[in-house]
Motif scaffolding. Structure first.
Motif, PDB file in Angstrom:
ATOM      1  N   ASP A  61       0.829  -1.213   0.000  1.00 11.97           N
ATOM      2  CA  ASP A  61       0.000   0.000   0.000  1.00 11.97           C
ATOM      3  C   ASP A  61       0.863   1.261   0.000  1.00 11.97           C
ATOM      4  O   ASP A  61       0.549   2.240  -0.688  1.00 11.97           O
ATOM      5  N   GLU A  62       1.968   1.234   0.774  1.00 11.41           N
ATOM      6  CA  GLU A  62       2.879   2.390   0.795  1.00 11.41           C
ATOM      7  C   GLU A  62       3.494   2.610  -0.587  1.00 11.41           C
ATOM      8  O   GLU A  62       3.605   3.759  -1.048  1.00 11.41           O
ATOM      9  N   LEU A  63       3.905   1.525  -1.229  1.00 10.15           N
ATOM     10  CA  LEU A  63       4.511   1.653  -2.559  1.00 10.15           C
ATOM     11  C   LEU A  63       3.491   2.151  -3.584  1.00 10.15           C
ATOM     12  O   LEU A  63       3.829   2.964  -4.452  1.00 10.15           O
ATOM     13  N   LYS A  64       2.247   1.687  -3.490  1.00  9.25           N
ATOM     14  CA  LYS A  64       1.203   2.181  -4.399  1.00  9.25           C
ATOM     15  C   LYS A  64       0.976   3.678  -4.205  1.00  9.25           C
ATOM     16  O   LYS A  64       0.777   4.406  -5.173  1.00  9.25           O
ATOM     17  N   GLU A  65       1.039   4.115  -2.937  1.00  7.23           N
ATOM     18  CA  GLU A  65       0.865   5.538  -2.649  1.00  7.23           C
ATOM     19  C   GLU A  65       2.024   6.352  -3.240  1.00  7.23           C
ATOM     20  O   GLU A  65       1.812   7.427  -3.814  1.00  7.23           O
ATOM     21  N   LYS A  66       3.255   5.818  -3.118  1.00  6.00           N
ATOM     22  CA  LYS A  66       4.404   6.512  -3.704  1.00  6.00           C
ATOM     23  C   LYS A  66       4.285   6.595  -5.220  1.00  6.00           C
ATOM     24  O   LYS A  66       4.601   7.628  -5.823  1.00  6.00           O
ATOM     25  N   ASN A  71       3.130   9.803 -10.084  1.00  5.91           N
ATOM     26  CA  ASN A  71       2.321  10.014 -11.292  1.00  5.91           C
ATOM     27  C   ASN A  71       1.627  11.367 -11.293  1.00  5.91           C
ATOM     28  O   ASN A  71       1.385  11.947 -12.350  1.00  5.91           O
ATOM     29  N   ASN A  72       1.323  11.891 -10.097  1.00  4.66           N
ATOM     30  CA  ASN A  72       0.549  13.128 -10.019  1.00  4.66           C
ATOM     31  C   ASN A  72       1.384  14.375  -9.714  1.00  4.66           C
ATOM     32  O   ASN A  72       0.917  15.486  -9.913  1.00  4.66           O
ATOM     33  N   GLU A  78      10.720  15.206 -10.726  1.00  2.00           N
ATOM     34  CA  GLU A  78      11.927  15.917 -11.139  1.00  2.00           C
ATOM     35  C   GLU A  78      12.975  15.919 -10.026  1.00  2.00           C
ATOM     36  O   GLU A  78      14.166  15.710 -10.281  1.00  2.00           O
ATOM     37  N   LYS A  79      12.555  16.121  -8.791  1.00  3.13           N
ATOM     38  CA  LYS A  79      13.467  16.127  -7.660  1.00  3.13           C
ATOM     39  C   LYS A  79      14.180  14.768  -7.525  1.00  3.13           C
ATOM     40  O   LYS A  79      15.392  14.710  -7.348  1.00  3.13           O
ATOM     41  N   ILE A  80      13.426  13.688  -7.628  1.00  3.53           N
ATOM     42  CA  ILE A  80      14.018  12.348  -7.525  1.00  3.53           C
ATOM     43  C   ILE A  80      14.958  12.087  -8.689  1.00  3.53           C
ATOM     44  O   ILE A  80      16.053  11.541  -8.510  1.00  3.53           O
ATOM     45  N   ALA A  81      14.563  12.496  -9.900  1.00  2.00           N
ATOM     46  CA  ALA A  81      15.411  12.289 -11.076  1.00  2.00           C
ATOM     47  C   ALA A  81      16.728  13.046 -10.931  1.00  2.00           C
ATOM     48  O   ALA A  81      17.787  12.526 -11.281  1.00  2.00           O
ATOM     49  N   ARG A  82      16.684  14.243 -10.386  1.00  2.00           N
ATOM     50  CA  ARG A  82      17.904  15.032 -10.225  1.00  2.00           C
ATOM     51  C   ARG A  82      18.784  14.481  -9.099  1.00  2.00           C
ATOM     52  O   ARG A  82      19.989  14.332  -9.257  1.00  2.00           O
TER      53      ARG A  82
END
Length: 101
Positions: A61-66, A71-72, A78-82
């Motif tokens: 459930d936590e992973l689905k929320e992430k 997605n939204n 962008e922050k994670i990609a950088r």
């Protein structure tokens, strides 16, 4: 020598019933593959597995929320990609700073 002692036909019925019941209790209590001991162990394993299932469902459930947040929320993506993958926008220069302890 008294042969009546060794001959089960001459034994008292109450003794035979006690002997039979003792054998049945020992058999179904400990020896049989579906004994009470085996059932207790299986119920213990079942409880442990149900606990693991609950933990894995919570993690799922936590992973689905992430995933839903990624997605939204374009800024989060962008922050994670950088930060994690060192990606940059076209024309940007990335400077990596080493920290020393």
């Amino acid at each position: 020598m008294n042969t009546a002692f060794f001959n089960p036909i001459h034994w008292k019925k109450s003794f035979l019933v006690v002997l039979l019941l003792s054998f049945v209790l020992i058999w179904f209590g400990f020896i049989d593959s579906y004994s009470l001991l085996a059932r207790f162990e299986l119920n213990s394993k079942k409880a442990d597995l149900n606990e693991k299932i609950e933990k894995l469902n919570a993690s799922s459930d936590e992973l689905k929320e992430k995933i839903e947040n990624l997605n939204n929320d374009a800024a989060l993506l962008e922050k994670i990609a950088r930060e994690e993958y060192g990606m940059r926008k076209p024309g940007e220069t990335v400077y990596k700073i080493k920290r020393t302890k």
